[in-house]
Design an enzyme around this catalytic site. Structure first.
Site, PDB file in Angstrom:
ATOM      1  N   GLU A   9       0.838  -1.210   0.000  1.00  0.00           N
ATOM      2  CA  GLU A   9       0.000   0.000   0.000  1.00  0.00           C
ATOM      3  C   GLU A   9       0.877   1.266   0.000  1.00  0.00           C
ATOM      4  O   GLU A   9       0.592   2.233  -0.700  1.00  0.00           O
ATOM      5  CB  GLU A   9      -0.939  -0.015   1.209  1.00  0.00           C
ATOM      6  CG  GLU A   9      -1.916   1.126   1.177  1.00  0.00           C
ATOM      7  CD  GLU A   9      -3.279   0.802   1.743  1.00  0.00           C
ATOM      8  OE1 GLU A   9      -3.584  -0.388   1.961  1.00  0.00           O
ATOM      9  OE2 GLU A   9      -4.049   1.746   1.947  1.00  0.00           O
ATOM     10  N   ASP A  57      -4.281  -1.607   9.853  1.00  0.00           N
ATOM     11  CA  ASP A  57      -5.386  -2.208   9.104  1.00  0.00           C
ATOM     12  C   ASP A  57      -5.073  -3.651   8.719  1.00  0.00           C
ATOM     13  O   ASP A  57      -5.892  -4.556   8.911  1.00  0.00           O
ATOM     14  CB  ASP A  57      -5.675  -1.362   7.852  1.00  0.00           C
ATOM     15  CG  ASP A  57      -5.840   0.118   8.191  1.00  0.00           C
ATOM     16  OD1 ASP A  57      -6.086   0.415   9.371  1.00  0.00           O
ATOM     17  OD2 ASP A  57      -5.711   0.956   7.293  1.00  0.00           O
TER      18      ASP A  57
END
Ligand code: GLA
Length: 385
Positions: free
Chosen positions: A157, A169
Site C-alpha cells: 500500500e 489495518d
C-alpha cells in the site's frame, strides 16, 4: 459471499479457482494515529470481508483481475505497467513486494467479491491486500507469519498504491479473533486479545458521507507533525525514540517551547496511548460505561488536538450521545471525514439507526448509512476451495 467470488472467477476465466481466501474489514476501536508512533491500538475485525478466488496462470496468459465492483476483466501482461483500473494496484502491489522479497510468485488470476464499503473507513483496501497475499501463499506454496504478511501488505500500500498508512489495518485483518478485541503494541508488534465484556453489545459504524479530497495529504501532514514532535523530545531526552516514549508530564513541562500545533498532535497521541491502556482496564472489569466515556474523550482529543475531525463527524458523535443504550462513540480511522464508531446495546440498535439517520439529515442535509457489525474472526483460507 464466498460463492460469489468463486462464481465470478469461473465466469471470468473459464475454470474453477485453485484457492479461495477471506479477509475481514477492521474497526479501530481506540488508539487513533498511534500505530505509526509505535503506540497502542484496540481494534477488531468485523463480519464484512473481501473474498478472493485465485489460480496460477502461465507466463503467456499473464495476470488477470476482476472484481464484482469493477466487472471488467483486466489482463495485464507486464505487472510493472500501471493499469487504468486503480484497484489492481493493491493485488499487483502485494505480488511485487512478495517477488522483491524472494517469494516464488508468478502470474495469477484473481476474482474478488466483498461487502466492505469502499472508502468507508473499514479498510477494504487492507482486506484486498491480505486476501491476495493469502491466496498467493497458497497457490505458490509458501507460508508467511501473519505479522510479516501484514508488513508485506502495508508495503504494497505504501509503495505501490502510494498511501502512507501505518500497520493497523492489515494487522487487524490478519490477527483479530471472533468476539474479542485485539490489543496491539506497535513497538514490539506483540498483541493479545480481550473478550468483549458482554454478548449483548454491538459495534455500529456510521458513514459521514464526507470524503475530504485532502484526507490523504492531511494524513501525511499529521505523520510529519508527529515525527517533528518526537524529534523535539528526542533532542531534549535521549531516551525518546518516538512519541511512545513521551509522557503527559513531559508535554506539560515543555509546552512553552513547542509550536502550538506540534504540541497538540503530541498531546493527542500520548493521550490516546493512555486511553487505550485505561480502556483495557475498564473492559476487563466489565465497566462498559467507563470504557464508553473514554471513547468520547478520544473523539474530543481528535477534534481539539489532532484536528482530524470535521463538523459531520462531530455531529454524528453528538447524536450518538443522546441515544439511550449507547456507551460511547468517536471517529474511527484516519479522520477528516470517513466514519464514526459507536458501542451500544444490541437492544438499542433500531433506536440508534433511526435517530442517527433522522437527526443527521436535519443537522447536515446529508444521508447516512449505519453498518452494524459483529466481531468476526481474522483472515484465512476458505477450505472448500
Ligand atoms: C488509517 C491508517 C492506519 C491508522 C489510522 C489512524 O486507517 O490506515 O494505519 O494510522 O488511519 O489510527
Amino acid at each position: 459471499m464466498v460463492s460469489h467470488a468463486r462464481d465470478l472467477f469461473t465466469k471470468s476465466f473459464g475454470s474453477d479457482p485453485q484457492s479461495v481466501s477471506r479477509a475481514p474489514g477492521r474497526v479501530e476501536v481506540l488508539g487513533n494515529h498511534t500505530d505509526y508512533n509505535e503506540g497502542y491500538v484496540l481494534s477488531c475485525s468485523i463480519d464484512r470481508a473481501v473474498f478472493a478466488a485465485a489460480s496460477r496462470s502461465s507466463d503467456e496468459d499473464g495476470f488477470g483481475f476482476v472484481s464484482s465492483q469493477f466487472p471488467e476483466v483486466v489482463r495485464v501482461g507486464d505487472p510493472a505497467r500501471k493499469s487504468e483500473q486503480k484497484w489492481i494496484a493493491y493485488p499487483l502491489g502485494v505480488y511485487a513486494v512478495l517477488k522483491q522479497g524472494g517469494y516464488p510468485v508468478g502470474p495469477f488470476r484473481l476474482a474478488v467479491h466483498g461487502d466492505i464499503p469502499i472508502g468507508g473507513g473499514l479498510s477494504s483496501s487492507a482486506a484486498l491486500e491480505v486476501s491476495t497475499a493469502l491466496c498467493l501463499g497458497d497457490l505458490f506454496g509458501f507460508e508467511i507469519e501473519p505479522v510479516d504478511m501484514a508488513k508485506i501488505c502495508q508495503r504494497a500500500e505504501n509503495e505501490f498504491v502510494g498511501a502512507n498508512c501505518g500497520l493497523l489495518d492489515q494487522f487487524s485483518s490478519l490477527l483479530a479473533e471472533k468476539n474479542r478485541l485485539l490489543f496491539i503494541d506497535f513497538r514490539s508488534l506483540s498483541y493479545r486479545t480481550i473478550p468483549l465484556p458482554a454478548d449483548n453489545i454491538c459495534v455500529a459504524v456510521t458513514m459521514s458521507g464526507v470524503t475530504h479530497t485532502l484526507a490523504e495529504s492531511a494524513y501525511n501532514d499529521r505523520r510529519r507533525e508527529c515525527a517533528a514532535a518526537a524529534d523535539y523530545f528526542a533532542s531534549v531526552n535521549p531516551n525518546v525514540k518516538t512519541l511512545r516514549d513521551v509522557t503527559m508530564d513531559m508535554i506539560v513541562a515543555h509546552q512553552d517551547r513547542l509550536e502550538p500545533d506540534t504540541l497538540k498532535r503530541a498531546r493527542h497521541v500520548v493521550g490516546e496511548n493512555e486511553r487505550v491502556l485505561s480502556g483495557i482496564g475498564h473492559l476487563e472489569q466489565g465497566a462498559l460505561r467507563e470504557f464508553g466515556r473514554i471513547l468520547y474523550r478520544s473523539h474530543e482529543s481528535s477534534r481539539l488536538n489532532f484536528e482530524n475531525s470535521c463538523d459531520e463527524l462531530d455531529t454524528l458523535v453528538g447524536i450518538a450521545r443522546t441515544v439511550e443504550g449507547v456507551y460511547g462513540s468517536r471517529l474511527t480511522g484516519g479522520g477528516f471525514g470517513g466514519a464514526t464508531l459507536a458501542i451500544l446495546d444490541i437492544a438499542a440498535k433500531e433506536r440508534f439507526e433511526k435517530t442517527i439517520i433522522a437527526e443527521y439529515k436535519k443537522a447536515t442535509g446529508r444521508d447516512t448509512v449505519v453498518h452494524f457489525a459483529s466481531v468476526a474472526e481474522g483472515a484465512g483460507m476458505v477450505n472448500e476451495a
